[in-house]
Design a protein around this motif. Structure first.
Motif, PDB file in Angstrom:
ATOM      1  N   LYS A 143       0.813  -1.225   0.000  1.00 45.40           N
ATOM      2  CA  LYS A 143       0.000   0.000   0.000  1.00 45.40           C
ATOM      3  C   LYS A 143       0.845   1.274   0.000  1.00 45.40           C
ATOM      4  O   LYS A 143       0.494   2.290   0.586  1.00 45.40           O
ATOM      5  CB  LYS A 143      -0.982   0.010   1.171  1.00 45.40           C
ATOM      6  N   ALA A 144       1.978   1.237  -0.701  1.00 51.11           N
ATOM      7  CA  ALA A 144       2.899   2.380  -0.764  1.00 51.11           C
ATOM      8  C   ALA A 144       2.244   3.586  -1.429  1.00 51.11           C
ATOM      9  O   ALA A 144       1.346   3.455  -2.262  1.00 51.11           O
ATOM     10  CB  ALA A 144       4.147   1.987  -1.540  1.00 51.11           C
ATOM     11  N   LYS A 145       2.754   4.737  -1.092  1.00 46.65           N
ATOM     12  CA  LYS A 145       2.297   5.994  -1.705  1.00 46.65           C
ATOM     13  C   LYS A 145       2.990   6.221  -3.048  1.00 46.65           C
ATOM     14  O   LYS A 145       2.379   6.736  -3.976  1.00 46.65           O
ATOM     15  CB  LYS A 145       2.574   7.186  -0.780  1.00 46.65           C
ATOM     16  N   THR A 146       4.303   5.860  -3.136  1.00 46.87           N
ATOM     17  CA  THR A 146       5.049   6.051  -4.382  1.00 46.87           C
ATOM     18  C   THR A 146       5.936   4.845  -4.668  1.00 46.87           C
ATOM     19  O   THR A 146       6.314   4.109  -3.763  1.00 46.87           O
ATOM     20  CB  THR A 146       5.957   7.293  -4.333  1.00 46.87           C
ATOM     21  N   MET A 147       6.261   4.692  -5.948  1.00 52.41           N
ATOM     22  CA  MET A 147       7.231   3.701  -6.380  1.00 52.41           C
ATOM     23  C   MET A 147       8.074   4.338  -7.476  1.00 52.41           C
ATOM     24  O   MET A 147       7.551   5.010  -8.365  1.00 52.41           O
ATOM     25  CB  MET A 147       6.550   2.453  -6.940  1.00 52.41           C
ATOM     26  N   THR A 148       9.379   4.103  -7.411  1.00 58.68           N
ATOM     27  CA  THR A 148      10.300   4.626  -8.415  1.00 58.68           C
ATOM     28  C   THR A 148      11.025   3.465  -9.059  1.00 58.68           C
ATOM     29  O   THR A 148      11.516   2.569  -8.370  1.00 58.68           O
ATOM     30  CB  THR A 148      11.332   5.570  -7.767  1.00 58.68           C
TER      31      THR A 148
END
Length: 170
Positions: A143-148
């Motif tokens: 449930k992460a807010k961002t992924m790079t």
């Protein structure tokens, strides 16, 4: 007896349709989203004073991706050093892709692949070369807010590093 199409979704819903009445079936779900359908924030470091574009659903050398002779129609193609940051807003559990150097890359291709989740590095490949087999990647997003996703220069700087996150999906 007429042939029927019966689909049961994870949510419990059942679709039961006579095949003769079916013209087209499209299934859409927020459970799987192709990375190429999302819009990232982009950071790039020029190679030899030139910034190479990144691509959705194609490598730097043409449509789709070819990794170890296998073709993939979907994914994200990058040239080092490129970082793409996607806003996920906690909607997804897992990121999956097949990573490698596209078969159409240069013979000196050599790059490193990374994935960051909410700013923390969660995956870093060994340096990948053109002749290496692709690697299946599965990263928990929780449930992460961002992924790079990132590809970085290997030892040969940037000579045909057509890097692929093929079949990239959350």
């Amino acid at each position: 007896l007429e042939a029927r199409l019966r689909c049961r979704l994870d949510e419990g819903c059942v679709l039961d349709v006579p095949v003769s009445r079916l013209h087209k079936l499209e299934v859409s779900s927020d459970k799987l989203v192709w990375l190429a359908d999302l819009t990232p924030a982009v950071e790039q470091t020029p190679a030899f004073d030139r910034t190479w574009p990144w691509h959705n659903n194609r490598s730097a050398d043409g449509p789709g991706f070819v990794l170890a002779g296998r073709r993939y129609d979907r994914g994200v193609g990058l040239v080092p050093r490129t970082r793409l940051t996607y806003t996920l807003d906690g909607r997804f559990d897992v990121f999956e892709a097949v990573i490698g150097i596209d078969d159409r890359g240069g013979p000196a291709a050599h790059a490193i692949f990374r994935v960051y989740v909410d700013g923390a590095k969660t995956f870093e490949s060994e340096p990948m070369r053109l002749e290496q087999p692709p690697q299946e990647l599965r990263v928990a997003l929780n449930k992460a807010k961002t992924m790079t996703i990132e590809v970085d220069f290997g030892k040969n700087y940037d000579l045909g590093d057509f890097c692929a996150f093929a079949d990239a999906r959350v």
